[in-house]
Design a protein around this motif. Structure first.
Motif, PDB file in Angstrom:
ATOM      1  N   PRO A   1      -5.956 -14.705   7.436  1.00 34.12           N
ATOM      2  CA  PRO A   1      -6.601 -13.327   7.154  1.00 34.12           C
ATOM      3  C   PRO A   1      -5.763 -12.380   7.872  1.00 34.12           C
ATOM      4  O   PRO A   1      -5.395 -12.924   9.033  1.00 34.12           O
ATOM      5  CB  PRO A   1      -7.948 -13.306   7.638  1.00 34.12           C
TER       6      PRO A   1
ATOM      7  N   GLU B   1      -6.177  -9.642   9.634  1.00 38.51           N
ATOM      8  CA  GLU B   1      -6.567  -9.376  10.986  1.00 38.51           C
ATOM      9  C   GLU B   1      -6.163 -10.302  11.796  1.00 38.51           C
ATOM     10  O   GLU B   1      -5.526 -10.115  12.982  1.00 38.51           O
ATOM     11  CB  GLU B   1      -8.056  -8.996  10.931  1.00 38.51           C
TER      12      GLU B   1
ATOM     13  N   GLY C   1      -2.987  -6.860   4.033  1.00 41.01           N
ATOM     14  CA  GLY C   1      -4.014  -6.309   4.549  1.00 41.01           C
ATOM     15  C   GLY C   1      -4.421  -4.880   3.710  1.00 41.01           C
ATOM     16  O   GLY C   1      -5.793  -4.882   3.765  1.00 41.01           O
TER      17      GLY C   1
ATOM     18  N   GLU D   1      -5.438  -6.263   0.449  1.00 41.83           N
ATOM     19  CA  GLU D   1      -6.845  -6.858   0.226  1.00 41.83           C
ATOM     20  C   GLU D   1      -8.065  -6.051   0.809  1.00 41.83           C
ATOM     21  O   GLU D   1      -9.221  -6.417   0.854  1.00 41.83           O
ATOM     22  CB  GLU D   1      -6.758  -8.372   1.154  1.00 41.83           C
TER      23      GLU D   1
ATOM     24  N   CYS E   1      -8.468  -4.828   3.866  1.00 44.78           N
ATOM     25  CA  CYS E   1      -8.832  -5.065   5.155  1.00 44.78           C
ATOM     26  C   CYS E   1      -8.442  -3.784   6.109  1.00 44.78           C
ATOM     27  O   CYS E   1      -9.315  -3.478   6.892  1.00 44.78           O
ATOM     28  CB  CYS E   1      -8.275  -6.553   5.745  1.00 44.78           C
TER      29      CYS E   1
ATOM     30  N   ARG F   1      -7.819  -0.920  10.942  1.00 41.00           N
ATOM     31  CA  ARG F   1      -9.087  -1.316  10.020  1.00 41.00           C
ATOM     32  C   ARG F   1      -9.511  -0.202   9.085  1.00 41.00           C
ATOM     33  O   ARG F   1      -9.294   1.035   9.497  1.00 41.00           O
ATOM     34  CB  ARG F   1     -10.179  -1.886  11.026  1.00 41.00           C
TER      35      ARG F   1
END
Length: 213
Positions: free
Chosen positions: A91, A93, A148, A151, A153, A211
């Motif tokens: 993933p 992150e 990221g 997706e 994220c 984030r």
């Protein structure tokens, strides 16, 4: 009278292992170039540090400029080899977390390298830096940031600018070490505990910045 056959003796190895010798030279050269840059570095000093002759250095690298190129390229190749071993399917992150850990751990083992890059920027305005495949090194992080964002994220961000900010958070710690050690002489910021704390704080700071809220 019958003469006994002569025994064949194996030749005594007198030549050092070539690869080990080159690494020894590169280690010494990295220290000298980090202190003095390309223009101020002396081949004689490098030979003394490496415990070889100047002729040996010229044999392997031909010139000071070629040795300097090899010194700049080596950290790029080392980190590239480490990044290639990472799981590309992590993933975003978690992948970013691993890249931060690698960046800081690499510099902690070689804290002089930030001064090496500083000398290159100051003396040569990046003329030799551009010969290293640094963009290839950064492609892994750029892909993680782009994935990221795609997706959901990470917040919408500019990957290359964000990459610059991430490297600054991770590496400036080592750039200013020689100055800051005088502000807090009782604190060793390069000991394992301090590096571990820097790593965790850098991860928290960077992840909070990328984030998606």
């Amino acid at each position: 009278m019958v003469r006994s056959p002569k025994r064949k003796t194996k030749p005594v190895r007198t030549v050092r292992d070539a690869e080990a010798t080159q690494q020894q030279i590169l280690n010494a050269a990295e220290q000298e170039f980090a202190r003095n840059g390309l223009h101020g570095a002396r081949i004689g000093a490098i030979a003394n540090y490496a415990q070889v002759t100047t002729a040996t250095i010229h044999y392997y690298f031909e010139s000071k400029e070629n040795l300097y190129r090899a010194v700049l390229q080596r950290p790029v190749d080392e980190v590239q080899a480490t990044l290639k071993q990472l799981n590309a399917d992590l993933p975003p992150e978690e992948a970013l977390r691993q890249i931060i850990e690698i960046a800081i751990a690499t510099e902690a083992k070689n804290p002089q390298r930030q001064m090496l890059w500083f000398q290159e920027a100051s003396q040569n305005q990046g003329a030799y830096f551009q010969e290293c495949n640094v963009l290839g090194l950064h492609e892994h992080l750029l892909r993680v940031l782009e994935r990221g964002v795609a997706e959901g994220c990470f917040r919408p961000l500019k990957p290359f600018l964000t990459l610059t900010h991430i490297l600054s958070v991770c590496l400036f710690y080592f750039t200013v070490h020689e100055n800051w050690k005088h502000l807090t002489p009782d604190t060793d910021r390069l000991n394992p505990e301090a590096i571990a704390e820097h790593t965790q704080e850098a991860i928290a700071f960077i992840l909070a910045g990328v984030r998606k809220l």
